[in-house]
Design an enzyme around this catalytic site. Structure first.
Site, PDB file in Angstrom:
ATOM      1  CE  LYS A  17      44.967  25.274  -6.168  1.00 52.28           C
ATOM      2  NZ  LYS A  17      44.588  26.454  -7.015  1.00 52.28           N
ATOM      3  CG  ASP A 145      45.215  22.478  -8.740  1.00 51.10           C
ATOM      4  OD1 ASP A 145      46.138  23.001  -9.399  1.00 51.10           O
ATOM      5  OD2 ASP A 145      44.121  23.040  -8.544  1.00 51.10           O
TER       6      ASP A 145
END
Length: 310
Positions: A17, A145
Site C-alpha cells: 500500500k 495496516d
C-alpha cells in the site's frame, strides 16, 4: 475444525500500500498516535503459500538480506497463523512460504500484507470458515495496516489506522515507486516527528494538523483525476523521514523534474511514491530515474486485497 476436503496447499496474494494522505496526531500515553489516513492498495504483491504441518514454520524468498525478515514470532505472518489457530481451536500447525516483492521496511506494509495473506490462507487450508468480518477483527489485533491489506482498494483509516471505511476511487492511478536498500524504522520516524514537534516552529510551515481526512482528498479520488489528487498528497511523517534520510527529498525533486505530477514519502518511508498523469508518463519517469541510478517501479492502484489465487 478442519474440513475433510481441505486442500494440500493454499496460495494467497496480498498487495502493498501507499498512503495518499497521512495525518498524525500527538503521541498518546500508550505510545501510539491517532491517525487519519487514506490507503491505496497498489499492484506490488506479497505471495504466501500455506501447507499443512504439525508445527508452525516460515520460509522467505525475494530478499537479499536473509536476516531482514524474522522467521519466528516477530514475523506478523507467523503471529497471524497462530492467532487464527487459537481463535479456531485448531491443534495443528502450518508451513508458510513467503515470496516477497514489497520492500522490507519500506513503509508499504509488506509485513502486514503477509499477515493478511496468512489469515486468508490458513482459514482456507484449515477450513475454519471464518467470515471476512471475523478475519478483520483478528487482523486489527495484529497491526494498523493488516486490516487494509485484507480488504485492499482505497480506504480511509482512523484511530490507529485500523478503523476502515471504503473510499470511492474512480479509474486508475499510476505511481512510480522509488525503493531503497536501506530501510527506515517506523518507531524511529515517529520518534523524530515527536521531537520535531517539541521544537518550536519546526513544522510551522506545514498544513494544520488534522485527524480528519480533508474533503478535497476524497473529492480528488472520486474524480479519478490524477492532477487533482496530486494537489492533495500529504504526509505528516515526511519531515521526520527526510530528517533521517535527506536524500528522499532529492528523489522527490528528481521525480517531478522527470515528469511526475507530485511525490511524497510513503508512510514512514523510505519508499517514495510519485504520482503520474498516466501509464505512459509513468514509464517515462521510471526510465529517467533508472538512468539516474535509482531502482523505480511502475505500479497502479487501487487493486483488491488478499485473495486466493490457487
Amino acid at each position: 475444525m478442519i474440513f475433510a476436503t481441505s486442500p494440500e496447499s493454499v496460495h494467497v496474494r496480498a498487495p502493498g500500500k501507499i498512503n495518499v494522505f497521512l495525518g498524525v496526531g500527538e503521541r498518546h500515553e500508550d505510545g501510539y498516535h491517532a491517525l487519519a489516513t487514506v490507503f491505496q492498495a497498489v499492484s506490488l504483491y506479497e505471495d504466501v503459500i500455506a501447507r499443512h504441518a504439525d508445527d508452525f514454520s516460515i520460509t522467505v524468498s525475494g530478499v537479499d538480506d536473509a536476516d531482514a525478515v524474522p522467521l519466528d514470532d516477530r514475523n506478523l505472518a507467523m503471529r497471524a497463523a497462530k492467532l487464527l489457530a487459537t481463535a479456531a481451536e485448531y491443534r495443528g500447525g502450518v508451513a508458510l512460504e513467503i515470496r516477497k516483492n514489497v520492500p522490507v521496511a519500506g513503509g508499504m506494509g509488506g509485513g502486514s500484507a503477509d499477515a493478511a495473506a496468512a489469515l486468508v490462507a490458513c482459514d482456507a487450508l484449515w477450513g475454519t470458515g471464518f467470515s471476512l468480518a471475523r478475519l478483520h477483527e483478528l487482523a486489527a489485533r495484529l497491526g494498523a495496516d493488516v486490516p487494509f491489506a485484507l480488504h485492499g482498494g482505497t480506504a480511509v483509516g482512523t484511530g490507529r489506522g485500523d478503523q476502515l471505511n471504503p473510499a470511492l476511487a474512480r479509474g486508475r492511478f499510476d505511481w512510480v515507486l522509488v525503493t531503497s536498500d536501506e530501510g527506515l524504522s517506523t518507531p524511529v520516524v515517529y520518534g523524530r516527528l515527536d521531537a520535531l514537534r517539541d521544537e518550536e516552529g519546526a513544522l510551522a510551515d506545514d498544513p494544520p494538523l488534522s485527524l480528519e481526512v480533508p474533503i478535497p482528498v476524497l473529492q480528488a479520488l472520486r474524480s479519478g483525476d490524477p492532477h487533482q489528487l496530486a494537489e492533495t498528497l500529504f504526509n505528516d511523517l515526511q519531515a521526520a523521514a527526510v530528517y533521517e534520510r535527506p536524500d528522499l527529498a532529492d528523489t522527490i525533486r528528481l521525480g517531478v523534474r522527470a515528469g511526475a505530477l507530485h511525490g511524497i514519502v510513503s508512510g514512514s518511508g523510505p519508499t517514495v511514491a510519485l504520482l503520474c498523469a498516466g501509464p505512459e508518463i509513468a514509464q517515462e519517469v521510471q526510465s529517467i530515474l533508472r538512468e539516474s541510478g535509482l531502482d523505480p517501479l511502475h505500479v497502479h492502484g487501487p487493486v483488491p486485497g488478499a485473495r486466493i489465487i490457487s
